[in-house]
Structure formats: structure tokens, C-alpha cells
Design a protein around this motif. Structure first.
Motif, PDB file in Angstrom:
ATOM      1  N   VAL A  24       0.836  -1.199   0.000  1.00  0.00           N
ATOM      2  CA  VAL A  24       0.000   0.000   0.000  1.00  0.00           C
ATOM      3  C   VAL A  24       0.871   1.249   0.000  1.00  0.00           C
ATOM      4  CG1 VAL A  24      -1.714   1.295   1.328  1.00  0.00           C
ATOM      5  CG2 VAL A  24      -1.967  -1.177   1.062  1.00  0.00           C
ATOM      6  N   PHE A  25       1.917   1.257   0.799  1.00  0.00           N
ATOM      7  CA  PHE A  25       2.851   2.384   0.876  1.00  0.00           C
ATOM      8  C   PHE A  25       3.442   2.697  -0.504  1.00  0.00           C
ATOM      9  CE2 PHE A  25       7.376   3.605   1.583  1.00  0.00           C
ATOM     10  CZ  PHE A  25       7.190   4.796   2.278  1.00  0.00           C
ATOM     11  N   VAL A  26       3.961   1.677  -1.158  1.00  0.00           N
ATOM     12  CA  VAL A  26       4.567   1.862  -2.478  1.00  0.00           C
ATOM     13  C   VAL A  26       3.499   2.238  -3.509  1.00  0.00           C
ATOM     14  CG1 VAL A  26       5.781   0.667  -4.342  1.00  0.00           C
ATOM     15  CG2 VAL A  26       6.530   0.378  -1.988  1.00  0.00           C
ATOM     16  N   GLY A  27       2.313   1.639  -3.387  1.00  0.00           N
ATOM     17  CA  GLY A  27       1.228   1.958  -4.311  1.00  0.00           C
ATOM     18  C   GLY A  27       0.819   3.415  -4.237  1.00  0.00           C
ATOM     19  N   ILE A  28       0.687   3.925  -3.017  1.00  0.00           N
ATOM     20  CA  ILE A  28       0.345   5.346  -2.840  1.00  0.00           C
ATOM     21  C   ILE A  28       1.420   6.213  -3.479  1.00  0.00           C
ATOM     22  CG2 ILE A  28       0.123   7.210  -1.141  1.00  0.00           C
ATOM     23  CD1 ILE A  28      -1.156   5.092   0.741  1.00  0.00           C
ATOM     24  N   GLY A  29       2.667   5.883  -3.215  1.00  0.00           N
ATOM     25  CA  GLY A  29       3.771   6.651  -3.779  1.00  0.00           C
ATOM     26  C   GLY A  29       3.797   6.590  -5.301  1.00  0.00           C
ATOM     27  N   ALA A  30       3.628   5.396  -5.851  1.00  0.00           N
ATOM     28  CA  ALA A  30       3.683   5.232  -7.307  1.00  0.00           C
ATOM     29  C   ALA A  30       2.546   5.980  -7.995  1.00  0.00           C
ATOM     30  CB  ALA A  30       3.640   3.750  -7.665  1.00  0.00           C
ATOM     31  N   ILE A  31       1.343   5.805  -7.490  1.00  0.00           N
ATOM     32  CA  ILE A  31       0.186   6.495  -8.073  1.00  0.00           C
ATOM     33  C   ILE A  31       0.365   8.004  -7.956  1.00  0.00           C
ATOM     34  CG2 ILE A  31      -2.289   6.948  -7.792  1.00  0.00           C
ATOM     35  CD1 ILE A  31      -2.511   3.970  -6.862  1.00  0.00           C
TER      36      ILE A  31
ATOM     37  N   ALA B 112      -5.366   3.003 -12.585  1.00  0.00           N
ATOM     38  CA  ALA B 112      -6.643   2.621 -11.966  1.00  0.00           C
ATOM     39  C   ALA B 112      -6.562   1.213 -11.379  1.00  0.00           C
ATOM     40  CB  ALA B 112      -7.776   2.714 -12.988  1.00  0.00           C
ATOM     41  N   LEU B 113      -5.921   0.291 -12.089  1.00  0.00           N
ATOM     42  CA  LEU B 113      -5.756  -1.069 -11.561  1.00  0.00           C
ATOM     43  C   LEU B 113      -4.905  -1.073 -10.295  1.00  0.00           C
ATOM     44  CD1 LEU B 113      -5.215  -3.173 -14.811  1.00  0.00           C
ATOM     45  CD2 LEU B 113      -7.150  -3.299 -13.226  1.00  0.00           C
ATOM     46  N   LEU B 114      -3.850  -0.283 -10.302  1.00  0.00           N
ATOM     47  CA  LEU B 114      -3.002  -0.171  -9.112  1.00  0.00           C
ATOM     48  C   LEU B 114      -3.796   0.385  -7.937  1.00  0.00           C
ATOM     49  CD1 LEU B 114      -0.208  -0.469  -7.850  1.00  0.00           C
ATOM     50  CD2 LEU B 114       0.379   1.762  -8.792  1.00  0.00           C
ATOM     51  N   LEU B 115      -4.590   1.407  -8.195  1.00  0.00           N
ATOM     52  CA  LEU B 115      -5.423   1.998  -7.144  1.00  0.00           C
ATOM     53  C   LEU B 115      -6.416   0.982  -6.594  1.00  0.00           C
ATOM     54  CD1 LEU B 115      -6.208   4.489  -5.522  1.00  0.00           C
ATOM     55  CD2 LEU B 115      -7.746   5.115  -7.379  1.00  0.00           C
ATOM     56  N   ILE B 116      -7.040   0.215  -7.463  1.00  0.00           N
ATOM     57  CA  ILE B 116      -7.974  -0.829  -7.021  1.00  0.00           C
ATOM     58  C   ILE B 116      -7.249  -1.852  -6.154  1.00  0.00           C
ATOM     59  CG2 ILE B 116      -9.359  -2.790  -7.837  1.00  0.00           C
ATOM     60  CD1 ILE B 116     -10.089  -0.954 -10.272  1.00  0.00           C
ATOM     61  N   GLY B 117      -6.035  -2.218  -6.559  1.00  0.00           N
ATOM     62  CA  GLY B 117      -5.248  -3.173  -5.767  1.00  0.00           C
ATOM     63  C   GLY B 117      -4.888  -2.637  -4.395  1.00  0.00           C
ATOM     64  N   VAL B 118      -4.508  -1.370  -4.323  1.00  0.00           N
ATOM     65  CA  VAL B 118      -4.144  -0.758  -3.041  1.00  0.00           C
ATOM     66  C   VAL B 118      -5.358  -0.717  -2.113  1.00  0.00           C
ATOM     67  CG1 VAL B 118      -3.494   1.444  -1.962  1.00  0.00           C
ATOM     68  CG2 VAL B 118      -2.207   0.576  -3.903  1.00  0.00           C
ATOM     69  N   VAL B 119      -6.493  -0.287  -2.633  1.00  0.00           N
ATOM     70  CA  VAL B 119      -7.718  -0.235  -1.815  1.00  0.00           C
ATOM     71  C   VAL B 119      -8.122  -1.648  -1.400  1.00  0.00           C
ATOM     72  CG1 VAL B 119     -10.177   0.343  -1.847  1.00  0.00           C
ATOM     73  CG2 VAL B 119      -8.511   1.948  -2.790  1.00  0.00           C
ATOM     74  N   GLY B 120      -8.010  -2.593  -2.316  1.00  0.00           N
ATOM     75  CA  GLY B 120      -8.349  -3.982  -1.994  1.00  0.00           C
ATOM     76  C   GLY B 120      -7.475  -4.549  -0.891  1.00  0.00           C
ATOM     77  N   LEU B 121      -6.187  -4.281  -0.938  1.00  0.00           N
ATOM     78  CA  LEU B 121      -5.292  -4.753   0.120  1.00  0.00           C
ATOM     79  C   LEU B 121      -5.669  -4.157   1.470  1.00  0.00           C
ATOM     80  CD1 LEU B 121      -1.847  -4.721  -1.684  1.00  0.00           C
ATOM     81  CD2 LEU B 121      -3.045  -6.717  -0.785  1.00  0.00           C
ATOM     82  N   LYS B 122      -6.032  -2.894   1.475  1.00  0.00           N
ATOM     83  CA  LYS B 122      -6.460  -2.259   2.728  1.00  0.00           C
ATOM     84  C   LYS B 122      -7.703  -2.947   3.262  1.00  0.00           C
ATOM     85  CE  LYS B 122      -7.745   0.829   5.859  1.00  0.00           C
ATOM     86  NZ  LYS B 122      -8.536   0.147   6.843  1.00  0.00           N
ATOM     87  N   LEU B 123      -8.640  -3.254   2.377  1.00  0.00           N
ATOM     88  CA  LEU B 123      -9.906  -3.851   2.809  1.00  0.00           C
ATOM     89  C   LEU B 123      -9.749  -5.275   3.333  1.00  0.00           C
ATOM     90  CD1 LEU B 123     -12.268  -2.530   0.002  1.00  0.00           C
ATOM     91  CD2 LEU B 123     -12.093  -1.717   2.368  1.00  0.00           C
TER      92      LEU B 123
END
Length: 121
Positions: free
Chosen positions: A58-65, A88-99
Motif C-alpha cells: 500500500v505504501f509503495v502503491g500510494i507513492g507510485a500512483i 486505476a488497476l493499481l489503485l484498485i489493488g491498493v484499496v483492496g489490500l487495505k480492505l
């Protein structure tokens, strides 16, 4: 608390990564180094409360996006439809991991209470 640290660290990561590219003076590099220290401190504190694999993703995803979007909207980088779909796919993955993470809000509340107790002593 852990997720707030991940969010803060990710936002600071966006700033320091952009600083790596756009800094042209000692002051710019100094703030880049400070950003690195802050973002990784947030990450280190967060992984004490959240699974490392999920927290790091999630940390890296936020940074990358954030870096990609800042390059597009602030610095005028060109963008293709494929890049937008992948973001958008990366964002969905980050939110999914959080959930699906095992950390609950109750754990956050407990951690906040523990920190408050330590600070009151």
C-alpha cells in the motif's frame, strides 16, 4: 493509527521522489533527504501494527500512483489511455489490500490508547 502512518508516509514519498528529479540546489536535496527520513519512519512505525507485506504494498502503491499523477498534472508529462488504466488497476489493488488486511479499527484504537498512556506517565 497504522493506516494513517502509511498514508502520511506515502504522501511524503510522493514529495521526495519528485524532489529527486526536480531538485537543483542543496536546499532541494536537503528537503528530499528529510522527506525520505519521514516517509520511512512512518513505514517502520506502521509495520509494527500492520502486516509487512500489505503495509509495504500500500505504501509503495500510494507513492507510485501519486508520483505518476503529479508528473501528469503538475509537471505536464504526457499520458496514454493504457497508463490511466494501469494506474486505476493499481489503485484498485491498493484499496483492496487495505480492505482485506487483518488489522481492525479496534487495533488502531488500542494502539492510540497505549500511546496516550505512555505519554501521560
Amino acid at each position: 493509527m497504522g493506516w494513517l502512518l502509511i498514508l502520511l508516509g506515502g504522501i511524503v514519498e510522493i514529495l521526495w521522489v519528485s524532489g529527486l528529479k526536480h531538485s537543483v540546489s542543496f536546499v532541494g536535496y536537503f528537503f528530499t533527504i528529510v522527506g525520505i527520513l519521514i516517509s520511512f519512519t512512518c513505514m517502520i512505525l506502521a509495520i509494527k501494527r500492520i502486516e509487512v507485506s500489505i503495509a509495504y504494498a500500500v505504501f509503495v502503491g500510494i507513492g507510485a500512483i501519486g508520483v505518476v499523477l503529479s508528473e501528469i498534472f503538475i509537471f505536464g508529462a504526457s499520458v496514454s489511455m493504457l497508463q490511466l488504466v494501469l494506474i486505476a488497476l493499481l489503485l484498485i489493488g491498493v484499496v483492496g489490500l487495505k480492505l482485506v488486511s487483518k488489522e481492525s479499527d479496534a487495533q488502531d484504537s488500542k494502539a492510540i490508547d497505549e500511546i496516550a498512556e505512555v505519554n501521560l506517565k
